[in-house]
Design an enzyme around this catalytic site. Structure first.
Site, PDB file in Angstrom:
ATOM      1  N   CYS A  74       0.858  -1.190   0.000  1.00 52.64           N
ATOM      2  CA  CYS A  74       0.000   0.000   0.000  1.00 52.64           C
ATOM      3  C   CYS A  74       0.886   1.229   0.000  1.00 52.64           C
ATOM      4  O   CYS A  74       1.435   1.614   1.021  1.00 52.64           O
ATOM      5  CB  CYS A  74      -0.912   0.001   1.218  1.00 52.64           C
ATOM      6  SG  CYS A  74      -2.009   1.432   1.318  1.00 52.64           S
ATOM      7  N   GLU A 113      -4.837  -8.803  -1.853  1.00 52.56           N
ATOM      8  CA  GLU A 113      -4.919  -8.741  -0.390  1.00 52.56           C
ATOM      9  C   GLU A 113      -4.134  -7.557   0.128  1.00 52.56           C
ATOM     10  O   GLU A 113      -3.106  -7.183  -0.447  1.00 52.56           O
ATOM     11  CB  GLU A 113      -4.370 -10.048   0.205  1.00 52.56           C
ATOM     12  CG  GLU A 113      -4.337 -10.097   1.735  1.00 52.56           C
ATOM     13  CD  GLU A 113      -2.982  -9.696   2.323  1.00 52.56           C
ATOM     14  OE1 GLU A 113      -2.870  -9.694   3.566  1.00 52.56           O
ATOM     15  OE2 GLU A 113      -2.048  -9.353   1.553  1.00 52.56           O
ATOM     16  N   ARG A 156      -6.594 -12.220  12.597  1.00 48.84           N
ATOM     17  CA  ARG A 156      -5.813 -11.576  11.536  1.00 48.84           C
ATOM     18  C   ARG A 156      -6.786 -11.044  10.485  1.00 48.84           C
ATOM     19  O   ARG A 156      -7.163 -11.752   9.551  1.00 48.84           O
ATOM     20  CB  ARG A 156      -4.834 -12.574  10.916  1.00 48.84           C
ATOM     21  CG  ARG A 156      -3.812 -11.953   9.975  1.00 48.84           C
ATOM     22  CD  ARG A 156      -2.864 -13.006   9.393  1.00 48.84           C
ATOM     23  NE  ARG A 156      -1.766 -12.387   8.686  1.00 48.84           N
ATOM     24  CZ  ARG A 156      -0.644 -11.947   9.249  1.00 48.84           C
ATOM     25  NH1 ARG A 156      -0.473 -12.081  10.560  1.00 48.84           N
ATOM     26  NH2 ARG A 156       0.314 -11.383   8.532  1.00 48.84           N
ATOM     27  N   ARG A 158      -7.784  -8.942   7.340  1.00 45.76           N
ATOM     28  CA  ARG A 158      -7.213  -8.397   6.120  1.00 45.76           C
ATOM     29  C   ARG A 158      -8.353  -8.148   5.131  1.00 45.76           C
ATOM     30  O   ARG A 158      -9.410  -8.790   5.198  1.00 45.76           O
ATOM     31  CB  ARG A 158      -6.199  -9.359   5.497  1.00 45.76           C
ATOM     32  CG  ARG A 158      -4.925  -9.569   6.328  1.00 45.76           C
ATOM     33  CD  ARG A 158      -4.099  -8.310   6.374  1.00 45.76           C
ATOM     34  NE  ARG A 158      -2.810  -8.482   7.048  1.00 45.76           N
ATOM     35  CZ  ARG A 158      -2.593  -8.266   8.335  1.00 45.76           C
ATOM     36  NH1 ARG A 158      -3.610  -7.891   9.113  1.00 45.76           N
ATOM     37  NH2 ARG A 158      -1.398  -8.412   8.861  1.00 45.76           N
TER      38      ARG A 158
END
Length: 319
Positions: A74, A113, A156, A158
């Protein structure tokens, strides 16, 4: 059978999950000099190109494929208000290189992802740009935040972007896409006891020293006095861990393991991290502990990827 490419491959979490569904990798790419040996130790890279720097790759040279897989970095995107196309708004980012591949090769589907924070990055402009760019390329995109808890004993979260090219009928519902068919295990069904070594088999170097523990307690108290939050979390074997991060080598206090009242807690071993991420026992770890922590902390969860790909692809991509 279906073919796929593994972009920003890391240690191969996407690849392992996709191969478990019957996919065949025809091209992969990873730049990190410490990650490349780990990937090559666990996957056959002799029968296809294992590219190094995505910015040096000509998209035309990449083999045709059915599915593109990528956990993309990102980076900052343009905040320009004018709609001048993806080249203007994503130029200079690694996402631009990813888009170039999709535009040139036109795979039937892709799975991307990123961290959950992508949704609010730059006040939502980054996510808006990504969705619009992919739409301009001729893809219907379905985002979803998924917690890996249940696939592994770890919280987790995502964000996953599942996309299908216009004109391709994979049987997806128009509103929810593949997520209608996605099946997740019950959260909490796996606990740390399923991945931990017996304490007497863990080398002493993973147990925190008295000095380190005293430092953690002091730092926590000092931060609390300033109104700041700082915590170290000690987990028992019947619990689900927090998120394993790439900085675990330096900030291992995020997941500490209880060893009884008379012994300091310890860090996870690299093999336990592999299990925590859903990798099998035969997965090779040919790097130092610090590199292993970073690599597993940056990885996707292969069993979760398998479930997503199963939901994405219909029978005509299988043998």
């Amino acid at each position: 059978m279906f073919t796929f490419i593994d972009v920003f491959a890391g240690i191969g979490g996407f690849r392992r999950g996709c191969e478990l569904t019957g996919g065949v990798c025809v091209w992969s790419c990873e730049k990190d000099k410490f990650v490349r040996p780990a990937y090559a130790s666990n996957f056959d890279v002799a029968d296809h190109e294992f590219a190094e720097d995505i910015e040096d790759v000509d998209p035309k040279s990449i083999p045709d494929h059915d599915v593109l897989l990528a956990g993309f970095p990102c980076q900052p995107f343009s905040t320009a208000g004018k709609r001048e196309g993806f080249a203007h708004e994503t130029q200079g980012t690694l996402f631009f290189d990813l888009v170039e591949i999709i535009r040139e090769k036109q795979p039937a589907a892709f799975l991307l992802e990123n961290v959950k924070g992508l949704l609010g990055h730059n006040s939502g402009i980054t996510m808006f740009t990504i969705m619009r760019v992919l739409d301009d390329l001729g893809y219907r995109v379905y985002p979803k935040v998924i917690d890996a808890d249940g696939f592994v004993p770890q919280h987790r979260e995502r964000v996953y972007l599942a996309g299908v090219r216009d004109g391709i009928d994979l049987g997806w519902h128009e509103l929810m896409g593949p997520w209608n068919a996605f099946e997740a295990p019950q959260q909490g069904s796996l606990q740390l006891r399923h991945i931990l070594e017996p304490h007497d088999q863990v080398p002493d170097k993973y147990t925190l020293s008295d000095r380190f523990m005293a430092g953690l307690r002091t730092h926590k108290a000092n931060q609390a006095a300033k109104g700041n939050s700082f915590s170290y979390r000690v987990f028992r074997s019947n619990e689900v861990a927090g998120t394993l991060t790439a900085s675990y080598a330096k900030s291992g206090q995020s997941i500490l393991i209880h060893q009884g009242r008379d012994r300091n807690p310890r860090k996870l071993t690299p093999r336990e991290c592999a299990r925590l991420m859903g990798y099998p026992e035969h997965f090779k770890i040919p790097v130092s502990d610090s590199q292993a922590y970073k690599q597993f902390g940056n990885s996707v969860v292969p069993p979760l990827i398998r479930a997503i790909v199963d939901a994405m692809l219909t029978w005509h991509y299988r043998e």
